[in-house]
Design an enzyme around this catalytic site. Structure first.
Site, PDB file in Angstrom:
ATOM      1  CG  HIS A  54      -0.385   0.049   2.524  1.00  0.00           C
ATOM      2  ND1 HIS A  54       0.367  -0.983   3.053  1.00  0.00           N
ATOM      3  CD2 HIS A  54      -0.407   1.022   3.486  1.00  0.00           C
ATOM      4  CE1 HIS A  54       0.753  -0.661   4.270  1.00  0.00           C
ATOM      5  NE2 HIS A  54       0.302   0.558   4.555  1.00  0.00           N
ATOM      6  CG  HIS A  56      -0.138   4.363   4.687  1.00  0.00           C
ATOM      7  ND1 HIS A  56      -0.866   3.762   5.692  1.00  0.00           N
ATOM      8  CD2 HIS A  56      -1.016   5.219   4.064  1.00  0.00           C
ATOM      9  CE1 HIS A  56      -2.108   4.217   5.688  1.00  0.00           C
ATOM     10  NE2 HIS A  56      -2.222   5.092   4.704  1.00  0.00           N
ATOM     11  CG  ASP A  58       4.763   2.922   7.448  1.00  0.00           C
ATOM     12  OD1 ASP A  58       3.907   3.270   6.612  1.00  0.00           O
ATOM     13  OD2 ASP A  58       4.484   2.282   8.475  1.00  0.00           O
ATOM     14  CG  HIS A  59       4.021  -0.323   4.398  1.00  0.00           C
ATOM     15  ND1 HIS A  59       4.115  -1.646   4.776  1.00  0.00           N
ATOM     16  CD2 HIS A  59       3.521   0.338   5.467  1.00  0.00           C
ATOM     17  CE1 HIS A  59       3.684  -1.779   6.009  1.00  0.00           C
ATOM     18  NE2 HIS A  59       3.314  -0.591   6.456  1.00  0.00           N
ATOM     19  CG  HIS A 111      -4.391   0.413   6.427  1.00  0.00           C
ATOM     20  ND1 HIS A 111      -4.591   0.799   7.728  1.00  0.00           N
ATOM     21  CD2 HIS A 111      -3.104   0.755   6.121  1.00  0.00           C
ATOM     22  CE1 HIS A 111      -3.483   1.356   8.199  1.00  0.00           C
ATOM     23  NE2 HIS A 111      -2.580   1.346   7.240  1.00  0.00           N
ATOM     24  CG  ASP A 132       0.192  -1.385   7.657  1.00  0.00           C
ATOM     25  OD1 ASP A 132       1.068  -2.240   7.870  1.00  0.00           O
ATOM     26  OD2 ASP A 132       0.396  -0.155   7.793  1.00  0.00           O
ATOM     27  CG  HIS A 171       3.774  -2.073  11.165  1.00  0.00           C
ATOM     28  ND1 HIS A 171       4.678  -1.040  11.266  1.00  0.00           N
ATOM     29  CD2 HIS A 171       2.950  -1.755  10.134  1.00  0.00           C
ATOM     30  CE1 HIS A 171       4.413  -0.134  10.342  1.00  0.00           C
ATOM     31  NE2 HIS A 171       3.363  -0.539   9.637  1.00  0.00           N
TER      32      HIS A 171
END
Length: 287
Positions: A54, A56, A58-59, A111, A132, A171
Site C-alpha cells: 500500500h 503509506h 513506511d511501506h 486501510h 497493514d 509491523h
C-alpha cells in the site's frame, strides 16, 4: 521457496521472497532499499520485482530510491493506491511469477483504497504478505474504508486461504495485539500461550513472524468476530458490527495503554519524509 525477514525503521518488516531454484526474488515493502539489497546479497538472491502492499510512506517510501539503485526492477502496487514509483498496478486475481513461485494478488482495500496482499505458492509451500491489513492478532485501521470492507478482506479473502498458509505482516505489533486480545477473551488459552511466546521472542530480539491463518483464526479477535464469545464481548450477533466494535475498542485501548505516537516515531517520520522528497527531486533531475 524462502522468505527472508528484514527489519526496517522502528517496527516495520520488509521481506525477500526467494525462489530457491533460480534465486530470483521479490522485495516486499522495501522502505529501506539498501538494507534490502544487503540482505539479498547475503542470501545470494537477485531482486527482480518490488511488491508494494500500500501507499503509506513506511511501506512505499523506498520505491523511488530502489528504482534509482536497481533501474531494471519492476515495481508493482495496488490499483488506484498511488504508491510511489509503481509502474504496474495490480488487483484481485492478478498473477505474476518470481522464478517458479506463483504470486496471486488479493485486493484488500480499507486501510488504503488500493491495499493488496500477495499470496505466494510453490509446491506445498504457501505464504501471504498482508501489509497493514492483517497483523499478528490484529488488523489495520479502517482509514479509508468501512467495516464491511475489512470484513471482506479478513473473512472472504484471507480466511479462505489454506490454514497452514504462513502469514507475514507489515509491523511488529504482536505483544500489544495479544495483550488486547486477552481483554476480549480472557479464557482463551491459545491467546495466553502465544502472548507468553511473543514476549520471549521480543526479549530475545527475534521476530514474531510468521504466523499462520489457523493461528490467526484461533487468537486474533478481528478474525474471531463470528465466534459467540467475541460477539458476547461486543453485545451483538452480527459479524460486521462486532468487527467495527472490536476495532473501536482496540483503538481506545491502545490510546490508554501507551499506543500513541512517540518522539522516536515522529523523528523517523520526519527523516523518511525528507528522504522521500530528496528521492523525488533526484527523479525529476534525472528525467
Amino acid at each position: 521457496m524462502e522468505v527472508i525477514v528484514v527489519r526496517l525503521l522502528s517496527d516495520n518488516y520488509g521481506y525477500l521472497l526467494v525462489d530457491a531454484d533460480s534465486r530470483d526474488a521479490a522485495a516486499i515493502d522495501p522502505v529501506e532499499p539498501k538494507k534490502m539489497l544487503e540482505a539479498a546479497s547475503k542470501h545470494n538472491a537477485k531482486i527482480t520485482t518490488v511488491l508494494t502492499t500500500h501507499s503509506h510512506w513506511d511501506h512505499a517510501g523506498g520505491n523511488c530510491e530502489f528504482k534509482r539503485l536497481m533501474p531494471q526492477t519492476s515495481i508493482l502496487g495496488g490499483r488506484g493506491d498511488n504508491a510511489d514509483a509503481v509502474e504496474r498496478e495490480v488487483w484481485d486475481g492478478d498473477t505474476l511469477q518470481i522464478g517458479g513461485i506463483i504470486v496471486t494478488v488479493l485486493a484488500t482495500p480499507c486501510h488504503t483504497p488500493g491495499h493488496v496482499c500477495y499470496f505466494a505458492t510453490k509446491g506445498n509451500d504457501r505464504v501471504v504478505f498482508t501489509g497493514d491489513t492483517l497483523f499478528v492478532a490484529g488488523c489495520g485501521n479502517f482509514n479509508q474504508g468501512t467495516p464491511e470492507m475489512m470484513y471482506t478482506a479478513l473473512y472472504k479473502k484471507l480466511s479462505m486461504l489454506p490454514e497452514d498458509t504462513k502469514v507475514y505482516v507489515g509491523h511488529e505489533y504482536t505483544v500489544k495485539n495479544l495483550s488486547f486480545a486477552q481483554t476480549v477473551e480472557p479464557d482463551n488459552e491459545a491467546i495466553s500461550k502465544k502472548l507468553v511466546w511473543a514476549r520471549l521472542q521480543i526479549q530475545d530480539d527475534k521476530p514474531t513472524v510468521p504466523s499462520t491463518i489457523k493461528e490467526e483464526q484461533e487468537t486474533n479477535p478481528f478474525m474471531r468476530c463470528d465466534q459467540p464469545v467475541v460477539q458476547q464481548y461486543c453485545g451483538c450477533n452480527d459479524v460486521v458490527q462486532a468487527l467495527a466494535l472490536v476495532r473501536q475498542r482496540k483503538t481506545a485501548w491502545g490510546q490508554s495503554n501507551g499506543g500513541g505516537i512517540t518522539l522516536s516515531d515522529v523523528e523517523t517520520h520526519v527523516c523518511l519524509l525528507a528522504r522521500m522528497l530528496w528521492n523525488r527531486l533526484l527523479s525529476v533531475l534525472h528525467m
